[in-house]
Motif scaffolding. Sequence first.
Motif, short mmCIF file in Angstrom:
data_model
loop_
_atom_site.label_atom_id
_atom_site.label_comp_id
_atom_site.label_asym_id
_atom_site.label_seq_id
_atom_site.Cartn_x
_atom_site.Cartn_y
_atom_site.Cartn_z
N ILE A 236 0.83 -1.21 0.00
CA ILE A 236 0.00 0.00 0.00
C ILE A 236 0.87 1.26 0.00
O ILE A 236 0.48 2.29 -0.57
CB ILE A 236 -0.99 0.00 1.18
CG1 ILE A 236 -2.00 1.15 1.06
CG2 ILE A 236 -0.26 0.06 2.52
CD1 ILE A 236 -2.89 1.07 -0.15
N GLU A 240 0.21 4.04 -2.67
CA GLU A 240 -0.08 5.41 -2.25
C GLU A 240 0.94 6.39 -2.82
O GLU A 240 0.59 7.49 -3.24
CB GLU A 240 -0.08 5.47 -0.72
CG GLU A 240 -0.40 6.85 -0.17
CD GLU A 240 -0.29 6.89 1.35
OE1 GLU A 240 -1.14 7.54 1.99
OE2 GLU A 240 0.64 6.26 1.90
N ARG A 259 -5.13 4.61 0.52
CA ARG A 259 -4.99 4.10 1.88
C ARG A 259 -6.29 4.27 2.68
O ARG A 259 -6.56 3.50 3.61
CB ARG A 259 -3.84 4.81 2.60
CG ARG A 259 -3.46 4.18 3.93
CD ARG A 259 -2.30 4.90 4.59
NE ARG A 259 -1.04 4.70 3.88
CZ ARG A 259 -0.19 3.70 4.13
NH1 ARG A 259 -0.48 2.82 5.06
NH2 ARG A 259 0.93 3.61 3.45
N THR A 283 -1.90 -2.39 10.04
CA THR A 283 -2.17 -1.52 8.89
C THR A 283 -3.65 -1.32 8.64
O THR A 283 -4.10 -0.21 8.31
CB THR A 283 -1.50 -2.10 7.64
OG1 THR A 283 -0.09 -2.27 7.88
CG2 THR A 283 -1.69 -1.20 6.42
N CYS A 284 -4.43 -2.40 8.78
CA CYS A 284 -5.85 -2.34 8.41
C CYS A 284 -6.79 -2.30 9.61
O CYS A 284 -7.95 -1.90 9.47
CB CYS A 284 -6.20 -3.54 7.53
SG CYS A 284 -5.20 -3.65 6.03
#
Length: 338
Positions: A236, A240, A259, A283-284
Amino acid sequence: MSVLKIDTHAHYLPRDWPDLARKYGDDRFPVIHHTDDGRHRIYKDGKFFREIWSKTWDPQERVDDYARFGVQVQVISTVPVMFSYWAKANQALDLHQSLNDHMAATCREHPRHYAGIGTVPLQSPRLAVQELERCMDQLGLQGCQIGSHVNDWNLDAPELFEFFEAAADLGAAILVHPWDMMGTPSMPKYWLPWLVGMPAEQSRAACCLVFGGVLERLPKLKICLAHGGGSFPYTIGRIEHGFNMRPDLVATDNPRNPRDYLSQLYFDSWVADPRALQYLLDTCGVSRVMLGTDYPFPLGEQSPGAGIASLQLGEVDQARLYHGTALEWLGLSKARFD
């Protein structure tokens, strides 16, 4: 009392399905051969494709197998070779309906151990919507599984938007699974389509949903990316960066940072490395990740739930990963499995 565990990525087939290769004179349809020595083999294009085992279809054998790991519920989905997006839509629908009827019967017969997400002929979005509606309104399934692309359509194809719109309206859980992996003809050795192509397919699907504005236009769409999102969450930063540095190439259809959509997607937990799973959670977010194993295949998690258990998380986070996120994605209550 043990915590409820729901495996959201568990493949399932009937022992037998219609021989459409014979019915329609097209060897591209997968067929099953049961040999005298007790083996069960899928053939496609007239060639051996994969061997499967009775636990691919025997509901009680599966329940007993999962019980060894303290997992009570399986969210069953077909094997991607059955998608048959290349076929005439009405012929593929023949296969999809048979698989969905069989899956729904299993869920009815074992309601405390199974939920199901069906399969639809996406090469005809109109028929796909109709079958998705049948899956949810008549069969009692929770959504459907789709491929990472549909022939020459990526998931941002305008033709597919009506399907995603219907899925959002229905509250359907959608599992995106890699299939028909890119680069396969140039990667004949080392099982590279599965080791390299599959993660790339998931990133392809995610980027198309993001950059194509599908998720922006349909914020209620419940998409889960199998295999921990493939390479998408782990690249990502690069994605990004490309968005920021070359918006003229990347942000042509959606000006929002990619993102931002990590909090709008779901991911299963099967990434084969505890460090990768911890990165996925960091991250998520724990609320976007749920137990998934790719059962019963060799590339799947051989001890369901072991990856989550290895992280030594607190009880609240463990419960979210083991069942909380799954129930949200499926639109089900915990009481369904009591």
